[in-house]
Motif scaffolding. Structure first.
Motif, short mmCIF file in Angstrom:
data_model
loop_
_atom_site.label_atom_id
_atom_site.label_comp_id
_atom_site.label_asym_id
_atom_site.label_seq_id
_atom_site.Cartn_x
_atom_site.Cartn_y
_atom_site.Cartn_z
N ILE A 113 0.81 -1.17 -0.07
CA ILE A 113 -0.03 0.18 0.14
C ILE A 113 0.84 1.13 -0.05
O ILE A 113 1.57 1.46 0.88
CB ILE A 113 -0.87 0.17 1.11
N GLY A 114 0.83 2.17 -1.03
CA GLY A 114 1.57 3.13 -1.16
C GLY A 114 0.93 4.43 -0.39
O GLY A 114 -0.31 4.69 -0.52
N LEU A 115 1.72 4.91 0.70
CA LEU A 115 1.18 6.18 1.38
C LEU A 115 2.37 7.18 1.50
O LEU A 115 3.35 6.70 0.80
CB LEU A 115 0.72 5.64 2.83
N GLN A 116 2.02 8.33 2.08
CA GLN A 116 2.99 9.23 2.21
C GLN A 116 3.97 9.24 3.34
O GLN A 116 4.98 9.38 3.34
CB GLN A 116 2.33 10.63 2.06
N ASP A 117 3.31 8.99 4.44
CA ASP A 117 4.04 9.03 5.58
C ASP A 117 3.27 7.92 6.65
O ASP A 117 2.23 7.93 6.78
CB ASP A 117 3.84 10.35 6.47
N VAL A 118 4.10 7.03 7.04
CA VAL A 118 3.77 6.04 8.07
C VAL A 118 4.51 6.15 9.51
O VAL A 118 5.90 5.90 9.04
CB VAL A 118 3.68 4.65 7.68
N ILE A 119 4.42 6.86 10.34
CA ILE A 119 5.05 7.02 11.52
C ILE A 119 5.29 5.96 12.50
O ILE A 119 3.98 5.61 12.86
CB ILE A 119 4.82 8.52 12.01
N MET A 120 6.29 5.42 12.98
CA MET A 120 6.31 4.37 13.99
C MET A 120 6.80 4.96 15.23
O MET A 120 7.95 4.99 15.31
CB MET A 120 7.14 3.28 13.30
N PRO A 121 6.20 5.07 16.33
CA PRO A 121 6.70 5.36 17.50
C PRO A 121 7.31 4.11 18.25
O PRO A 121 7.06 2.93 17.86
CB PRO A 121 5.56 5.77 18.51
N PHE A 122 8.64 4.28 18.94
CA PHE A 122 9.12 3.04 19.56
C PHE A 122 9.89 3.92 20.83
O PHE A 122 10.05 4.97 20.83
CB PHE A 122 10.26 2.50 18.73
N LEU A 123 10.42 3.15 21.41
CA LEU A 123 11.20 3.40 22.97
C LEU A 123 12.49 3.16 22.72
O LEU A 123 13.25 2.12 22.11
CB LEU A 123 10.59 2.78 24.01
N GLU A 124 13.47 4.00 23.22
CA GLU A 124 14.77 3.82 23.20
C GLU A 124 15.43 4.34 24.56
O GLU A 124 14.97 5.42 25.21
CB GLU A 124 15.51 4.89 21.94
N LEU A 125 16.37 3.65 25.28
CA LEU A 125 17.12 3.78 26.40
C LEU A 125 17.63 5.45 26.28
O LEU A 125 18.38 5.67 25.30
CB LEU A 125 18.08 2.77 26.85
N ASN A 168 16.08 5.46 32.34
CA ASN A 168 14.93 6.21 31.59
C ASN A 168 14.90 5.97 30.12
O ASN A 168 15.96 5.62 29.27
CB ASN A 168 15.26 7.74 31.67
N TRP A 169 13.77 5.69 29.66
CA TRP A 169 13.35 5.51 28.21
C TRP A 169 12.99 6.83 27.52
O TRP A 169 12.22 7.59 28.29
CB TRP A 169 12.61 4.33 28.07
N THR A 170 13.21 6.89 26.15
CA THR A 170 12.48 8.05 25.64
C THR A 170 11.64 7.49 24.44
O THR A 170 12.02 6.43 23.99
CB THR A 170 13.53 9.22 25.14
N VAL A 171 10.38 8.43 24.00
CA VAL A 171 9.93 7.71 22.74
C VAL A 171 10.45 8.62 21.62
O VAL A 171 10.75 9.99 21.73
CB VAL A 171 8.52 8.33 22.97
N LYS A 172 10.57 7.64 20.67
CA LYS A 172 10.91 8.31 19.38
C LYS A 172 10.14 7.90 18.36
O LYS A 172 9.34 7.02 18.39
CB LYS A 172 12.49 7.93 18.94
N MET A 173 9.77 8.87 17.25
CA MET A 173 8.92 8.50 16.33
C MET A 173 9.79 8.44 14.99
O MET A 173 10.31 9.35 14.56
CB MET A 173 7.87 9.84 16.02
N VAL A 174 9.86 7.33 14.20
CA VAL A 174 10.63 7.23 12.93
C VAL A 174 9.49 7.30 11.77
O VAL A 174 8.58 6.68 11.65
CB VAL A 174 11.31 6.02 12.93
N ARG A 175 10.15 7.99 10.68
CA ARG A 175 9.41 8.03 9.55
C ARG A 175 9.90 6.79 8.73
O ARG A 175 11.01 6.72 8.17
CB ARG A 175 9.84 9.31 8.64
N THR A 176 8.88 5.89 8.69
CA THR A 176 9.33 4.57 7.77
C THR A 176 9.59 4.75 6.36
O THR A 176 8.63 5.61 5.71
CB THR A 176 8.58 3.48 8.10
N GLY A 177 10.24 4.22 5.59
CA GLY A 177 10.37 3.93 3.93
C GLY A 177 9.31 2.88 3.63
O GLY A 177 8.81 2.78 2.68
N GLY A 178 9.34 1.83 4.60
CA GLY A 178 8.40 0.75 4.30
C GLY A 178 8.01 0.13 5.92
O GLY A 178 8.89 0.26 6.69
N LEU A 179 7.10 -0.42 6.03
CA LEU A 179 6.58 -1.04 7.19
C LEU A 179 5.65 -2.23 7.07
O LEU A 179 4.96 -2.17 6.21
CB LEU A 179 5.87 0.11 8.19
N SER A 180 6.01 -3.15 7.70
CA SER A 180 5.54 -4.50 7.24
C SER A 180 4.31 -4.96 8.36
O SER A 180 3.65 -6.04 8.00
CB SER A 180 6.60 -5.72 7.04
#
Ligand SMILES: [Zn+2]
Length: 337
Positions: free
Chosen positions: A174-186, A191-203
């Motif tokens: 499915i072609g889309l413009q932006d699919v943003i994936m939040p994840f956690l990183e130490l 303490n962890w922090t939330v990051k949001m990655v702009r994916t090129g493809g997400l499965s």
């Protein structure tokens, strides 16, 4: 998950989660409260794509996976990272990459149409609630707390994917413009922090989303950037790999919790396209050949599907028997925290 640096880090304080999720969903929640009915897209077949020509090298009886393509016709004018042609080229590259495994790809449909513009950009999953720690490996942690699809992603798939008898066995690009994936990183200390990655493809792989993605949409793969040579060649094959091998970023001695920027394997970030076999290859080939997305065409034209997952498709699903790797969890924290 081509641009997710690390699978499986997850968690965050409730206050921040509520804030961010609330903000992200506010607009759609007003227009589409709860599970309001989603309008299906009126897709049209792309006449310029000759499916018979694309599929003419297929051999009946060989393991095959079906791929369907949806490309919106109403991308924003500034968006130029996906086209029908780039999708087809990426699938052609995937056919070559999977050829050594004996698995062939059948292109079953290529469609275009106007989608609800709010689905052009989506947040894929809810912010993870619990981060991975050293007590479980990332697959065990995903089994305990599977990734949760957002309502906007679920509605997007509901709108895009047409009902079909083979819904649960088809891979949907499915072609889309932006699919943003939040994840956690130490972050530091404990303490962890939330990051949001702009994916090129997400499965949206089963090892991560088992039992949390509606069955009819479990084959969904979003593709949002095929505009560089590396992405044009590998992204579609790599994302299909997450689905059909049902593994994260790993290769031979590289566990998913370790560095994933390396060459060699199709499932690492890099230039590799290898699908290794055996225990030393983390059973990638064997898991591929056991995938519920594969079938063999019988002489009467019907499909003999592989058996389905027995427990929704987590990494250690009994479908795979012993063809799953045991490895310890990992943490970058000071063990004396
Ligand atoms: Zn990936």
């Amino acid at each position: 998950m081509r641009s997710s640096p690390k699978q499986g880090s997850r968690a965050l304080s409730a206050a921040v989660a509520a804030l961010v999720v609330g903000a992200a969903c506010a607009a759609s929640a007003q227009a589409h409260p709860g599970h309001a009915k989603v309008t299906p897209v009126a897709w049209k077949t792309v006449a310029s794509v000759d499916l018979a020509a694309f599929n003419k090298d297929l051999v009946a009886g060989k393991p095959t996976m079906d791929v369907a393509v949806y490309v919106p016709s109403n991308f924003d004018p500034a968006f130029k990272k996906i086209s029908v042609e780039q999708m087809i080229d990426g699938i052609r590259a995937a056919k070559e990459i999977y050829a050594p495994t004996g698995v062939q790809i059948k292109l079953v449909s290529v469609k275009t149409g106007v989608i609800d513009p709010r689905f052009l950009s989506i947040q894929a999953n809810e912010i993870p609630r619990v981060p991975d720690t050293e007590y479980l490996n990332s697959y065990e942690a995903s089994k305990r707390h599977p990734t949760e699809l957002t309502q906007m992603a679920r509605e997007a798939f509901e709108s895009v994917i047409e009902p079909d008898k083979d819904n649960t066995r088809t891979l949907y690009l499915i072609g889309l413009q932006d699919v943003i994936m939040p994840f956690l990183e130490l972050a530091e200390g404990r303490n962890w922090t939330v990051k949001m990655v702009r994916t090129g493809g997400l499965s949206f792989p089963s090892y991560s989303y088992y039992n949390t993605i509606p069955e009819a949409y479990r084959g969904a793969i979003t593709i949002t950037n095929l505009s560089t040579p590396g992405r044009a060649r590998r992204t579609i094959a790599h994302e299909i790999g997450h689905k059909v091998m049902n593994v994260s970023h790993e290769y031979k001695t590289t566990s998913p919790a370790h560095e994933v920027y390396a060459d060699g394997g199709l499932m690492l970030y890099g230039t590799g396209v290898d699908v290794p076999a055996g225990e030393a290859g983390r059973w990638h080939l064997e898991r591929l050949l056991a995938s519920p997305y594969l079938y063999r065409l019988r002489s009467d034209g019907t499909k003999q599907w592989n058996p389905d997952y027995k427990e929704g498709g987590h990494y250690y699903d009994p479908l795979y028997g012993q063809k799953a790797v045991q490895f310890p969890g990992q943490s970058k924290m000071d063990p004396n925290w």
